[in-house]
Design a protein around this motif. Sequence first.
Motif, short mmCIF file in Angstrom:
data_model
loop_
_atom_site.label_atom_id
_atom_site.label_comp_id
_atom_site.label_asym_id
_atom_site.label_seq_id
_atom_site.Cartn_x
_atom_site.Cartn_y
_atom_site.Cartn_z
N TYR A 145 6.62 0.46 14.45
CA TYR A 145 7.49 1.32 13.64
C TYR A 145 6.74 2.57 13.19
O TYR A 145 5.52 2.57 13.06
CB TYR A 145 7.95 0.58 12.38
N LEU A 146 7.51 3.62 12.93
CA LEU A 146 7.02 4.79 12.20
C LEU A 146 7.37 4.52 10.75
O LEU A 146 8.53 4.32 10.41
CB LEU A 146 7.72 6.07 12.70
N ILE A 147 6.36 4.47 9.89
CA ILE A 147 6.54 4.08 8.49
C ILE A 147 6.25 5.24 7.55
O ILE A 147 5.23 5.93 7.69
CB ILE A 147 5.60 2.89 8.13
N PHE A 148 7.17 5.44 6.61
CA PHE A 148 6.99 6.38 5.51
C PHE A 148 6.94 5.53 4.24
O PHE A 148 7.94 4.89 3.89
CB PHE A 148 8.17 7.36 5.42
N ALA A 149 5.81 5.47 3.57
CA ALA A 149 5.65 4.60 2.40
C ALA A 149 5.25 5.43 1.18
O ALA A 149 4.65 6.50 1.31
CB ALA A 149 4.59 3.54 2.66
N TYR A 150 5.58 4.91 0.01
CA TYR A 150 5.23 5.58 -1.25
C TYR A 150 4.45 4.61 -2.14
O TYR A 150 4.58 3.40 -2.02
CB TYR A 150 6.48 6.08 -1.98
N GLN A 151 3.63 5.16 -3.00
CA GLN A 151 2.82 4.36 -3.94
C GLN A 151 3.69 3.99 -5.13
O GLN A 151 4.19 4.86 -5.84
CB GLN A 151 1.61 5.17 -4.42
N ASN A 152 3.88 2.71 -5.36
CA ASN A 152 4.66 2.23 -6.50
C ASN A 152 3.77 2.24 -7.74
O ASN A 152 2.67 1.67 -7.73
CB ASN A 152 5.18 0.82 -6.22
N LYS A 153 4.22 2.86 -8.82
CA LYS A 153 3.41 2.98 -10.04
C LYS A 153 3.30 1.66 -10.79
O LYS A 153 2.36 1.46 -11.54
CB LYS A 153 4.01 4.05 -10.95
N MET A 154 4.25 0.75 -10.59
CA MET A 154 4.24 -0.53 -11.31
C MET A 154 3.14 -1.46 -10.81
O MET A 154 2.44 -2.08 -11.59
CB MET A 154 5.60 -1.23 -11.18
N ASP A 155 3.00 -1.58 -9.49
CA ASP A 155 2.01 -2.52 -8.95
C ASP A 155 0.92 -1.85 -8.12
O ASP A 155 0.05 -2.51 -7.58
CB ASP A 155 2.70 -3.62 -8.14
N ASN A 156 0.98 -0.52 -8.01
CA ASN A 156 -0.03 0.26 -7.30
C ASN A 156 -0.14 -0.11 -5.82
O ASN A 156 -1.19 0.02 -5.22
CB ASN A 156 -1.40 0.14 -8.00
N LYS A 157 0.95 -0.59 -5.23
CA LYS A 157 0.99 -0.94 -3.81
C LYS A 157 1.89 0.04 -3.08
O LYS A 157 2.71 0.73 -3.67
CB LYS A 157 1.54 -2.36 -3.62
N LEU A 158 1.73 0.08 -1.76
CA LEU A 158 2.62 0.88 -0.94
C LEU A 158 3.95 0.15 -0.79
O LEU A 158 3.97 -1.06 -0.55
CB LEU A 158 2.01 1.13 0.44
N HIS A 159 5.05 0.89 -0.92
CA HIS A 159 6.39 0.33 -0.79
C HIS A 159 7.20 1.18 0.17
O HIS A 159 6.91 2.37 0.36
CB HIS A 159 7.11 0.32 -2.15
N THR A 160 8.22 0.59 0.76
CA THR A 160 9.15 1.32 1.60
C THR A 160 10.51 0.67 1.50
O THR A 160 10.64 -0.46 1.04
CB THR A 160 8.66 1.37 3.07
#
Length: 188
Positions: free
Chosen positions: A106-121
Amino acid sequence: MKRIMIAAFVLLFITAGLALVPDGRAYACSCVESNAQEKLKTSTSVFTGKVVKKGGTQIFSPDRLRAYTFEVDTAWKGVSAKRMTVMGNDAGSESCGIQLEKNQSYLIFAYQNKMDNKLHTNLCSGNVSVDQAGDTLKLLGAGKAVSQDDFGEADYGRSWSFYFIVYGGVILLLVLVSGWIWKRKKRA
């Protein structure tokens, strides 16, 4: 004493049940349209990779999060390891959920979640199968090929639900042992 212990356990189970049961609200997914260049600017991490591990959904997450581990091939932004873990909303598409298949690229676009400091999509992030990403990949331009020599393994640690279960169990065990000891001393 027995009645107090029973009442405490009933109260504990009711409170835990209310905290874990969804509130019944339904949300519809509505995504803002943007092109690959805009998504590249707003995303924390952009890469192509193959799903090598598909985790289970987190039991204490109202968003039904699932961990996907990718073997990264090409990076455009924010890649810190050959293997990257991204949390995906596993709910249906009506809730912006996304389901990715193991052994698919896959081509993944992920963002940093401020609550758990993990990458989310999620569905609105713009993720697409590499087989269907031709035009998007052209807009992104040449990325950097990633090899194991470039990075070490990423370690994102455990989620808060793991610690909630462990520490909650320890506290419950301490309460039970304390009650048992108190009851034995009272008899003696």
